[in-house]
Design a protein around this motif. Sequence first.
Motif, PDB file in Angstrom:
ATOM      1  N   MET A   1      50.848  43.259  30.645  1.00 46.75           N
ATOM      2  CA  MET A   1      50.639  44.297  31.661  1.00 46.75           C
ATOM      3  C   MET A   1      50.062  45.574  31.051  1.00 46.75           C
ATOM      4  O   MET A   1      49.428  46.364  31.750  1.00 46.75           O
ATOM      5  N   GLY A   2      50.273  45.772  29.742  1.00 45.50           N
ATOM      6  CA  GLY A   2      49.858  47.024  29.115  1.00 45.50           C
ATOM      7  C   GLY A   2      48.523  46.982  28.409  1.00 45.50           C
ATOM      8  O   GLY A   2      48.022  48.019  27.956  1.00 45.50           O
ATOM      9  N   ASP A   3      47.930  45.781  28.288  1.00 53.85           N
ATOM     10  CA  ASP A   3      46.669  45.678  27.552  1.00 53.85           C
ATOM     11  C   ASP A   3      45.671  44.845  28.351  1.00 53.85           C
ATOM     12  O   ASP A   3      45.812  43.620  28.456  1.00 53.85           O
ATOM     13  N   PRO A   4      44.627  45.480  28.915  1.00 56.59           N
ATOM     14  CA  PRO A   4      43.639  44.731  29.696  1.00 56.59           C
ATOM     15  C   PRO A   4      42.846  43.730  28.871  1.00 56.59           C
ATOM     16  O   PRO A   4      42.191  42.841  29.419  1.00 56.59           O
ATOM     17  N   ALA A   5      42.879  43.848  27.536  1.00 51.74           N
ATOM     18  CA  ALA A   5      42.173  42.891  26.686  1.00 51.74           C
ATOM     19  C   ALA A   5      42.910  41.562  26.582  1.00 51.74           C
ATOM     20  O   ALA A   5      42.328  40.555  26.173  1.00 51.74           O
ATOM     21  N   ALA A   6      44.192  41.544  26.916  1.00 56.97           N
ATOM     22  CA  ALA A   6      44.969  40.305  26.857  1.00 56.97           C
ATOM     23  C   ALA A   6      44.590  39.408  28.035  1.00 56.97           C
ATOM     24  O   ALA A   6      44.598  39.853  29.183  1.00 56.97           O
ATOM     25  N   LYS A   7      44.268  38.163  27.757  1.00 51.86           N
ATOM     26  CA  LYS A   7      43.839  37.237  28.803  1.00 51.86           C
ATOM     27  C   LYS A   7      45.002  36.533  29.483  1.00 51.86           C
ATOM     28  O   LYS A   7      44.858  36.008  30.585  1.00 51.86           O
ATOM     29  N   SER A   8      46.158  36.506  28.815  1.00 52.02           N
ATOM     30  CA  SER A   8      47.329  35.836  29.371  1.00 52.02           C
ATOM     31  C   SER A   8      48.558  36.268  28.589  1.00 52.02           C
ATOM     32  O   SER A   8      48.442  36.867  27.509  1.00 52.02           O
TER      33      SER A   8
ATOM     34  N   ILE B   1      49.415  37.050  24.171  1.00 44.95           N
ATOM     35  CA  ILE B   1      50.302  38.001  23.485  1.00 44.95           C
ATOM     36  C   ILE B   1      51.200  37.265  22.501  1.00 44.95           C
ATOM     37  O   ILE B   1      51.332  37.658  21.333  1.00 44.95           O
ATOM     38  N   ILE B   2      51.809  36.176  22.952  1.00 42.96           N
ATOM     39  CA  ILE B   2      52.767  35.440  22.120  1.00 42.96           C
ATOM     40  C   ILE B   2      52.095  34.831  20.900  1.00 42.96           C
ATOM     41  O   ILE B   2      52.628  34.860  19.791  1.00 42.96           O
ATOM     42  N   LEU B   3      50.906  34.305  21.078  1.00 41.95           N
ATOM     43  CA  LEU B   3      50.250  33.557  20.008  1.00 41.95           C
ATOM     44  C   LEU B   3      49.531  34.431  18.987  1.00 41.95           C
ATOM     45  O   LEU B   3      49.435  34.056  17.818  1.00 41.95           O
ATOM     46  N   SER B   4      49.031  35.601  19.417  1.00 44.12           N
ATOM     47  CA  SER B   4      48.091  36.292  18.540  1.00 44.12           C
ATOM     48  C   SER B   4      48.331  37.775  18.334  1.00 44.12           C
ATOM     49  O   SER B   4      47.608  38.380  17.526  1.00 44.12           O
ATOM     50  N   TYR B   5      49.310  38.383  18.988  1.00 42.12           N
ATOM     51  CA  TYR B   5      49.498  39.823  18.842  1.00 42.12           C
ATOM     52  C   TYR B   5      50.524  40.125  17.746  1.00 42.12           C
ATOM     53  O   TYR B   5      51.681  39.686  17.824  1.00 42.12           O
ATOM     54  N   PRO B   6      50.132  40.874  16.716  1.00 45.87           N
ATOM     55  CA  PRO B   6      51.072  41.165  15.627  1.00 45.87           C
ATOM     56  C   PRO B   6      52.286  41.962  16.090  1.00 45.87           C
ATOM     57  O   PRO B   6      53.377  41.789  15.544  1.00 45.87           O
ATOM     58  N   GLY B   7      52.102  42.826  17.094  1.00 46.38           N
ATOM     59  CA  GLY B   7      53.229  43.601  17.604  1.00 46.38           C
ATOM     60  C   GLY B   7      54.313  42.714  18.175  1.00 46.38           C
ATOM     61  O   GLY B   7      55.510  42.967  17.985  1.00 46.38           O
ATOM     62  N   PHE B   8      53.909  41.654  18.874  1.00 43.82           N
ATOM     63  CA  PHE B   8      54.897  40.747  19.448  1.00 43.82           C
ATOM     64  C   PHE B   8      55.647  40.006  18.350  1.00 43.82           C
ATOM     65  O   PHE B   8      56.875  39.863  18.409  1.00 43.82           O
ATOM     66  N   LYS B   9      54.923  39.543  17.328  1.00 42.77           N
ATOM     67  CA  LYS B   9      55.578  38.834  16.218  1.00 42.77           C
ATOM     68  C   LYS B   9      56.587  39.745  15.528  1.00 42.77           C
ATOM     69  O   LYS B   9      57.709  39.320  15.220  1.00 42.77           O
ATOM     70  N   ALA B  10      56.195  41.004  15.294  1.00 44.67           N
ATOM     71  CA  ALA B  10      57.086  41.944  14.613  1.00 44.67           C
ATOM     72  C   ALA B  10      58.354  42.182  15.426  1.00 44.67           C
ATOM     73  O   ALA B  10      59.457  42.237  14.877  1.00 44.67           O
TER      74      ALA B  10
ATOM     75  N   ILE C   1      54.118  46.950  21.243  1.00 44.80           N
ATOM     76  CA  ILE C   1      53.373  47.639  20.201  1.00 44.80           C
ATOM     77  C   ILE C   1      51.932  47.145  20.266  1.00 44.80           C
ATOM     78  O   ILE C   1      51.675  45.962  20.029  1.00 44.80           O
ATOM     79  N   ASP C   2      50.997  48.025  20.615  1.00 41.41           N
ATOM     80  CA  ASP C   2      49.594  47.640  20.725  1.00 41.41           C
ATOM     81  C   ASP C   2      48.884  47.886  19.385  1.00 41.41           C
ATOM     82  O   ASP C   2      49.051  48.948  18.785  1.00 41.41           O
ATOM     83  N   HIS C   3      48.109  46.931  18.940  1.00 40.62           N
ATOM     84  CA  HIS C   3      47.414  46.943  17.641  1.00 40.62           C
ATOM     85  C   HIS C   3      48.434  46.884  16.500  1.00 40.62           C
ATOM     86  O   HIS C   3      48.506  45.902  15.792  1.00 40.62           O
ATOM     87  N   GLY C   4      49.174  47.953  16.280  1.00 40.04           N
ATOM     88  CA  GLY C   4      50.371  47.848  15.450  1.00 40.04           C
ATOM     89  C   GLY C   4      50.272  48.287  14.012  1.00 40.04           C
ATOM     90  O   GLY C   4      51.254  48.767  13.456  1.00 40.04           O
ATOM     91  N   THR C   5      49.130  48.115  13.356  1.00 39.21           N
ATOM     92  CA  THR C   5      49.057  48.404  11.925  1.00 39.21           C
ATOM     93  C   THR C   5      49.534  49.824  11.621  1.00 39.21           C
ATOM     94  O   THR C   5      49.107  50.780  12.243  1.00 39.21           O
ATOM     95  N   GLY C   6      50.426  49.947  10.644  1.00 44.19           N
ATOM     96  CA  GLY C   6      50.904  51.259  10.223  1.00 44.19           C
ATOM     97  C   GLY C   6      52.084  51.805  10.995  1.00 44.19           C
ATOM     98  O   GLY C   6      52.567  52.894  10.691  1.00 44.19           O
ATOM     99  N   VAL C   7      52.606  51.055  11.961  1.00 39.65           N
ATOM    100  CA  VAL C   7      53.787  51.509  12.702  1.00 39.65           C
ATOM    101  C   VAL C   7      55.017  51.452  11.799  1.00 39.65           C
ATOM    102  O   VAL C   7      55.229  50.471  11.089  1.00 39.65           O
ATOM    103  N   VAL C   8      55.815  52.531  11.832  1.00 40.90           N
ATOM    104  CA  VAL C   8      57.071  52.593  11.077  1.00 40.90           C
ATOM    105  C   VAL C   8      58.173  53.046  12.027  1.00 40.90           C
ATOM    106  O   VAL C   8      58.046  54.081  12.687  1.00 40.90           O
ATOM    107  N   ILE C   9      59.252  52.269  12.094  1.00 40.02           N
ATOM    108  CA  ILE C   9      60.391  52.585  12.963  1.00 40.02           C
ATOM    109  C   ILE C   9      61.642  52.568  12.099  1.00 40.02           C
ATOM    110  O   ILE C   9      62.016  51.527  11.547  1.00 40.02           O
TER     111      ILE C   9
END
Length: 296
Positions: A123-130, A134-143, A189-197
């Motif tokens: 819902m938050g990223d118009p580039a996502a096709k399904s 998100i589940i298969l290819s987004y690093p934010g979801f894996k993290a 988390i969109d894109h994600g690189t460099g996020v620190v929590i």
Amino acid sequence: MKFDYSPFLVDYVSSFDRTKGSFEEKNLLLPNIEDIRKMMNEFLSLLFPGGEEFSSPGMLRGVISRHMEAASDLLYQCSKVAWRTEVERKEASERSRAATTALLKALPELRAKLKKDAMAGFMGDPAAKSVSDIILSYPGFKAVAIHRIGHFLLQQGVPYIPRMLNEIVHSDTGIDIHPGAEIGDSFFIDHGTGVVIGETTVIKDNVKIYQGVTLGALSFPKDACGMLLRDIKRHPTIENNVTIYANASVLGPITVGEGSIIGSNAWVKEDIPPYSRVLPSSIETKIIQRKLPKEK
């Protein structure tokens, strides 16, 4: 001809401190990092199995059974090794069995949370096709998926493994989420690189953050002996429905109020009222929206 290392072996082995209770004696008992990676991948496959034919419910049961057996055995064996640094063998085995049982019981709830995270990403990223994208290819979801497992194990008191999981997924994705951080539902988390929590961060529901965001500490207070204080709140609380854009830093035990938007490159170190827009230099005087109490 192989190089002859044997003349150096005795001196090197003797450099290790094998005294019972020493740092190095404990270190020799730690789980193998590659076993932890295998365990991580088995749990990911268990939570969202794919890549195989599922022509009947029975086949789904068989695939899940295979991944559950592998994941639970690795967790049991690795956590038993980790606990041996703190307790005797029998108690380590009992604690490991209890933690493994608890995680398996919690899998339906963990999976439900991750489905919400995946939907938030879609819902938050118009580039996502399904949602599957998100589940298969987004690093934010894996993290986030691995964080939810690591956070659960940390709550069960499992030594070392939660942080090892964190560092494996940090290496894979560039996203560093301490297993102690508390994260609510529908987190993206969109894109994600460099996020620190940081460890004592609390993130409520429906929060979205972008690459390079830091939810960190301002300083590290010490006690009278000069030792760092470890069991205090050092990191922010992010309320519901907050968006934090790229490279913003939110620092210290502050609260970002519900519905606020933190702009890119902002440096935030004080409480933010609900429904505020924060620019890089200051809090904008205009409030986007503020809920008012209903008139009696």
